[in-house]
Every structure is written in C-alpha cells, then in structure tokens.
Design a protein around this motif. Structure first.
Motif, short mmCIF file in Angstrom:
data_model
loop_
_atom_site.label_atom_id
_atom_site.label_comp_id
_atom_site.label_asym_id
_atom_site.label_seq_id
_atom_site.Cartn_x
_atom_site.Cartn_y
_atom_site.Cartn_z
N GLU A 2 7.77 -3.31 -4.18
CA GLU A 2 7.76 -1.58 -3.76
C GLU A 2 6.48 -1.01 -4.31
O GLU A 2 6.12 -0.16 -3.53
CB GLU A 2 8.99 -1.35 -4.70
N LYS A 36 4.08 -0.02 -1.40
CA LYS A 36 3.31 1.72 -1.31
C LYS A 36 2.05 1.14 -1.53
O LYS A 36 1.36 2.58 -1.27
CB LYS A 36 3.87 2.62 -2.33
N GLU A 48 -0.19 2.27 7.07
CA GLU A 48 -0.79 4.30 7.67
C GLU A 48 -1.91 4.77 8.69
O GLU A 48 -2.39 5.26 9.60
CB GLU A 48 -0.68 4.78 6.27
N THR A 82 8.71 -3.80 8.25
CA THR A 82 8.81 -2.50 7.64
C THR A 82 10.87 -2.65 7.92
O THR A 82 11.71 -1.32 6.54
CB THR A 82 8.62 -1.17 8.78
N GLU A 102 12.54 -0.82 4.56
CA GLU A 102 14.12 0.16 4.25
C GLU A 102 15.19 -1.03 3.62
O GLU A 102 16.56 -0.47 3.54
CB GLU A 102 14.31 0.45 5.71
N CYS A 154 16.04 2.54 0.14
CA CYS A 154 15.57 3.26 0.97
C CYS A 154 14.85 4.51 0.56
O CYS A 154 14.07 4.94 -0.56
CB CYS A 154 17.22 3.58 0.56
N GLY A 155 14.78 5.21 1.73
CA GLY A 155 13.64 6.34 1.84
C GLY A 155 11.88 5.62 2.00
O GLY A 155 10.84 5.95 1.02
N LEU A 185 9.48 5.18 3.48
CA LEU A 185 7.85 5.22 4.30
C LEU A 185 8.07 6.69 4.36
O LEU A 185 7.41 7.01 5.44
CB LEU A 185 8.97 3.79 5.45
N LYS A 186 8.74 6.96 3.86
CA LYS A 186 8.92 8.90 3.61
C LYS A 186 7.33 9.23 3.63
O LYS A 186 7.77 10.46 3.92
CB LYS A 186 9.82 9.25 2.84
N ASP A 187 6.60 8.67 2.42
CA ASP A 187 4.63 8.88 2.63
C ASP A 187 4.00 8.54 3.43
O ASP A 187 3.10 8.15 3.51
CB ASP A 187 4.86 8.82 1.32
N SER A 215 4.38 8.70 7.58
CA SER A 215 5.34 9.10 8.45
C SER A 215 4.45 8.51 9.51
O SER A 215 4.98 8.35 10.69
CB SER A 215 3.97 10.50 8.52
N LYS A 259 6.19 4.99 9.76
CA LYS A 259 7.25 5.44 10.70
C LYS A 259 8.17 5.79 11.84
O LYS A 259 8.53 5.22 13.30
CB LYS A 259 8.13 7.11 9.94
#
Length: 204
Positions: free
Chosen positions: A104, A108, A116, A141, A145, A149-150, A152-154, A156, A159
């Motif tokens: 993780e 990230k 990104e 991706t 996931e 969970c989540g 990819l929220k940061d 966009s 995603k």
C-alpha cells in the motif's frame, strides 16, 4: 499467476495442479529455464513473462508507433510489473500484514503518482493509443482495489482511466462473471503452487 494481458478474446488456460504435470513439461523440454509461464501461440512455445508480453504486444499492435513510444511503454510496463509482483507473492509471504503495508505504501507513494501524472491529459499512457502498458495498469488497479478499498480515491486520473478501460468491449467481456479472469488467490491456490514447485516454506 494472473494473466497480465487480455488482448485475446479467446484462449485456453491450463493450470498446473500436480507436481507430475510440471515434471512432464520439464521432460518434454518445453520449459527452457525450468519455469512457467508457458504460452503456446503461432506454432511456438514461449516462456519468460516479458518475452511473452512483448510478442503479444507486437502481434496486436500494442507496442507504440516507434522506438521512443516503445521504450516509454516498456518503462511503464516494468513499473506496473514490479508492483504486481509484490501483490502476487503475498500469498506465499509469512508476514502478510507487513507485506500489505509495504504494498500500500509503495503503491501510493511510488507507483500511482507516476501514472496519475502520466494520465493528467492523455487518454492512454503513451502516444494517445492503447498499449500493453495500459492493459497491465488496468489489471493492476483491479488487484489493488481487491486489497485496499478506496486505494484510488486520491488518484482521480487513474480512476477515470480505469473506467475508460472497462468500456473496451473485450475487457468488458473479460470482467463478466464466469470469465477467465482469475479470482483473488486464496490458501488453496498458495498450497497448490507450493506443492507443484516443491516450495517448503513461505517467503520471509
């Protein structure tokens, strides 16, 4: 091991479930370096993941328009593979919570920021057209996931890219229930792999 590519809409996938199957491949001389995966295509028996991916990418015009595109695609692909390999060895790792934390953190901080940025304008990673790197990133991706969970929220752009990829007809079909996409590895999967390849203990 999960397939990195889903370029072909029809293929047969054979799993090794016994040590004897593996030994038969060795006896037949099909495994140049005594390793899988093995892909039979166009009258050839191909081994080594990157060689297989490169052949399929060339065959289906997923390797860019020129040498500069190709080297960028290869760089993105190898970055994705580095991350996916960390995920794929997790079922065989003794300290799974620590491995999850490492995955993780690196996803990230090291990998997702690169993609990104690359997807901040273009629809695809390289040259404005679909490449093998895009397919690999998409699968990665999904794998992330499944674990976080989540995650990819940061991110966009990543995603949104994932959403666009799911609209490609062959990929849409591949994601349907009952398709050939492998499920998340479980304890039975790990046990089978260790028995087939004579692994005696989990990785550290």
């Amino acid at each position: 091991m999960r397939p990195y590519v889903i370029f072909c809409s029809q293929f047969d996938e054979v799993y090794l479930t016994t040590r004897e199957q593996y030994e038969q491949l060795l006896s037949d001389g099909d495994l140049m370096f005594q390793q899988v995966p093995l892909v039979e295509i166009d009258g050839m028996k191909l081994i080594q993941t990157k060689a297989i991916l490169n052949y399929i990418a060339e065959k289906y015009n997923l390797h860019g328009k020129d040498l500069k595109d190709r080297v960028m695609i290869n760089m993105y692909s190898e970055g994705v593979i580095d991350l996916m390999e960390m995920i794929m060895v997790m079922p065989f790792t003794a300290d799974k919570p620590a491995q999850l934390q490492t995955i993780e953190k690196k996803a990230k901080e090291r990998y997702l920021p690169v993609f990104e940025k690359a997807l901040s304008g273009p629809i695809y990673l390289v040259g404005g057209k679909l490449s093998c790197a895009d397919v690999q990133l998409f699968e990665c991706t999904l794998m992330l996931e499944e674990l976080f969970c989540g995650v990819l929220k940061d991110f966009s752009n990543v995603k949104a890219f994932q959403g666009r990829m799911t609209e490609i007809p062959a990929i849409t079909k591949f994601l349907q229930p009952g398709s050939q996409r492998k499920p998340k590895p479980d304890e039975i999967y790990a046990k089978t792999v260790m028995e087939v390849f004579n692994f005696n203990k989990p990785l550290k």
